[in-house]
Design a protein around this motif. Structure first.
Motif, mmCIF file in Angstrom:
data_model
loop_
_atom_site.group_PDB
_atom_site.id
_atom_site.type_symbol
_atom_site.label_atom_id
_atom_site.label_comp_id
_atom_site.label_asym_id
_atom_site.label_seq_id
_atom_site.Cartn_x
_atom_site.Cartn_y
_atom_site.Cartn_z
ATOM 1 N N PHE A 159 0.839 -1.201 0.000
ATOM 2 C CA PHE A 159 0.000 0.000 0.000
ATOM 3 C C PHE A 159 0.875 1.251 0.000
ATOM 4 C CE2 PHE A 159 -3.053 3.124 1.433
ATOM 5 C CZ PHE A 159 -4.238 2.707 0.824
ATOM 6 N N ARG A 160 0.464 2.268 -0.765
ATOM 7 C CA ARG A 160 1.170 3.549 -0.800
ATOM 8 C C ARG A 160 0.356 4.586 -0.053
ATOM 9 N NH1 ARG A 160 3.872 6.255 -5.421
ATOM 10 N NH2 ARG A 160 5.433 6.576 -3.797
ATOM 11 N N GLY A 161 1.026 5.336 0.793
ATOM 12 C CA GLY A 161 0.341 6.350 1.575
ATOM 13 C C GLY A 161 -0.254 5.768 2.843
ATOM 14 N N GLU A 162 -1.150 6.525 3.464
ATOM 15 C CA GLU A 162 -1.763 6.102 4.721
ATOM 16 C C GLU A 162 -2.889 5.114 4.438
ATOM 17 O OE1 GLU A 162 -3.884 8.075 8.716
ATOM 18 O OE2 GLU A 162 -3.276 9.326 7.003
ATOM 19 N N ASN A 163 -2.797 3.938 5.028
ATOM 20 C CA ASN A 163 -3.778 2.876 4.795
ATOM 21 C C ASN A 163 -4.935 3.033 5.782
ATOM 22 O OD1 ASN A 163 -5.132 0.592 4.077
ATOM 23 N ND2 ASN A 163 -3.381 -0.793 4.294
ATOM 24 N N VAL A 164 -5.827 3.990 5.505
ATOM 25 C CA VAL A 164 -6.901 4.358 6.423
ATOM 26 C C VAL A 164 -7.887 3.218 6.622
ATOM 27 C CG1 VAL A 164 -8.805 5.958 6.820
ATOM 28 C CG2 VAL A 164 -6.656 6.788 5.805
ATOM 29 N N ASN A 165 -8.262 2.547 5.548
ATOM 30 C CA ASN A 165 -9.287 1.498 5.619
ATOM 31 C C ASN A 165 -8.695 0.102 5.717
ATOM 32 O OD1 ASN A 165 -11.497 3.298 5.474
ATOM 33 N ND2 ASN A 165 -11.158 3.525 3.267
ATOM 34 N N ASN A 166 -7.443 0.025 6.109
ATOM 35 C CA ASN A 166 -6.783 -1.270 6.331
ATOM 36 C C ASN A 166 -6.907 -2.182 5.112
ATOM 37 O OD1 ASN A 166 -5.252 -3.053 7.882
ATOM 38 N ND2 ASN A 166 -7.082 -4.104 8.661
ATOM 39 N N ARG A 167 -6.536 -1.649 3.963
ATOM 40 C CA ARG A 167 -6.574 -2.425 2.723
ATOM 41 C C ARG A 167 -5.487 -3.497 2.744
ATOM 42 N NH1 ARG A 167 -11.597 -1.754 1.239
ATOM 43 N NH2 ARG A 167 -12.141 0.392 0.685
#
Length: 418
Positions: free
Chosen positions: A213-221
């Motif tokens: 994942f790139r960036g902040e993984n807000v939704n827990n991808r």
């Protein structure tokens, strides 16, 4: 050409007069410098002692003109003695150590390039060997070896290794997430030519897919690292004829792959597609070219669907991997016209329309007609062609969309788009 026609007519008259079969005394090769005469004789159907047949000779000449190392070829027939004749294959060679360059941009300021170097006549035997470096946010590379006539005039091998890393948009419901995607693979293919028009490739590919994942993984991808095996088959029918930059005829190439996986997020799946090519000469300077791709894969509802909508693959000007699907229909059609030509150089202009539509992951065939999925991009381009260097066609295309959420952009590259 006139002399060759007279000789063939005399040959036919001689056969009718004496009732004897005309025999090839010797096959002689002229004009080649780097391409080995022994290799040309190896792949030619006409041999010393065989029956003299103009149709078989014409097929040999067409096969030679398809080789990357040959820009043009023609034949001559001369009486040797009795009912025996010498056949001469005359070769005009291409320069075959070729750099490759692909550059693509959109109005969203995306920029990527691929720079490579390939030898298309390695060891003088039509062996392709080389590789490329790619910069598409991240660095990637590949090394390729292809020898279609390594073992005989029908049997060869291809070995490929690549380590590709790109930024890939992955389309979750209501959200697009950016991943750093890496695909590291090793592939071996057996190459077999049934006859002049039909060939088959079969082999296997072992690869590892890595999604970070790139960036902040807000939704827990999810992030994935998956080892896979791929079984691959390609069947091609090729009835194309070449005259320098002009092409005419029909070609069909069918690809089928079955992929196994070790992760439920990326399940086993199949993917198959067929490319149909049609080329027609228009007058002395025109060439109409079309490609139709139709493909389907396992219709899993997954954000990692295998068919992509991409600037450098199918729709010029659309952007770099802007969408994905489990089915595809793409039509590329263009008219190429030679604007200027001298002995070694030609300038072509082209007018094109690229159009395509995709089936959404887990969707149905009705997706192909949905407005959101249909892309239509007309455009204009130029081709700068060196007629004595293989695939030395520098292309510039500008495509602009006329459908929903359209973009526009330039696509640069080496070689015709298709």
């Amino acid at each position: 050409m006139f002399r060759r026609t007279i000789v063939v007519l005399l040959l036919i008259l001689g056969m009718s007069s004496y009732g004897q079969e005309s025999i090839v005394h010797d096959l002689k090769i002229q004009g080649n410098k780097r391409l080995k005469s022994s290799f040309i004789k190896k792949i030619s159907t006409i041999k010393s002692g065989s029956k003299l047949d103009s149709l078989i000779i014409e097929q040999d000449i067409l096969r030679l003109k398809r080789l990357p190392s040959v820009s043009h070829a023609y034949y001559q027939v001369f009486l040797s003695e009795g009912n025996q004749y010498n056949v001469f294959y005359n070769i005009e060679e291409n320069f075959t150590l070729i750099p490759s360059l692909n550059v693509y941009t959109t109005d969203d300021d995306e920029f990527a390039y691929r720079l490579g170097l390939y030898e298309f006549n390695f060891l003088g035997r039509n062996i392709i060997f080389g590789g490329f470096y790619q910069k598409d946010i991240f660095s990637s590379y590949a090394i390729n070896f292809r020898a279609p006539y390594l073992f005989s005039n029908k049997l060869g091998i291809a070995v490929n290794h690549q380590d590709l890393t790109t930024q890939e948009p992955v389309f979750f419901e209501g959200e697009t997430a950016n991943y750093k995607y890496r695909n590291k693979s090793f592939e071996v293919l057996g190459l077999y030519e049934f006859n002049f028009k039909n060939r088959l490739e079969l082999g296997a590919n072992y690869f590892v897919e890595d999604y970070k994942f790139r960036g902040e993984n807000v939704n827990n991808r999810p992030e994935l690292n998956v080892h896979k095996w791929l079984v691959k088959g390609i069947y091609e029918y090729n009835d194309l004829d070449y005259y320098y930059q002009y092409v005419s005829g029909f070609r069909s190439q069918f690809n089928f792959q079955y992929v196994t996986s070790t992760d439920a997020m990326l399940p086993d799946f199949f993917i198959g597609w067929n490319d149909f090519f049609y080329f027609k000469r228009v007058g002395k300077k025109g060439n109409w070219a079309s490609r139709l791709r139709m493909g389907l894969s396992t219709n899993d509802e997954t954000p990692f669907a295998p068919f992509s909508v991409d600037n450098n693959l199918n729709v010029r000007g659309v952007g770099n991997t802007i969408d994905r699907g489990t089915g595809v229909i793409v039509l590329n059609t263009e008219y190429r016209h030679t604007l200027y030509e001298k002995k070694w150089f030609a300038l072509q202009g082209n007018v094109f329309v690229d159009s395509g539509t995709w089936r959404n992951p887990g969707g149905d065939f009705g997706d192909f007609s949905k407005e959101d999925n249909v892309k239509v991009y007309p455009g204009l381009g130029l081709r700068f062609i060196h007629k004595k260097i293989y695939n030395a066609i520098f292309r510039i295309d500008y495509g602009f969309g006329v459908t929903k959420r359209a973009t526009k952009g330039l696509v640069f590259g080496i070689g015709q788009y298709f």
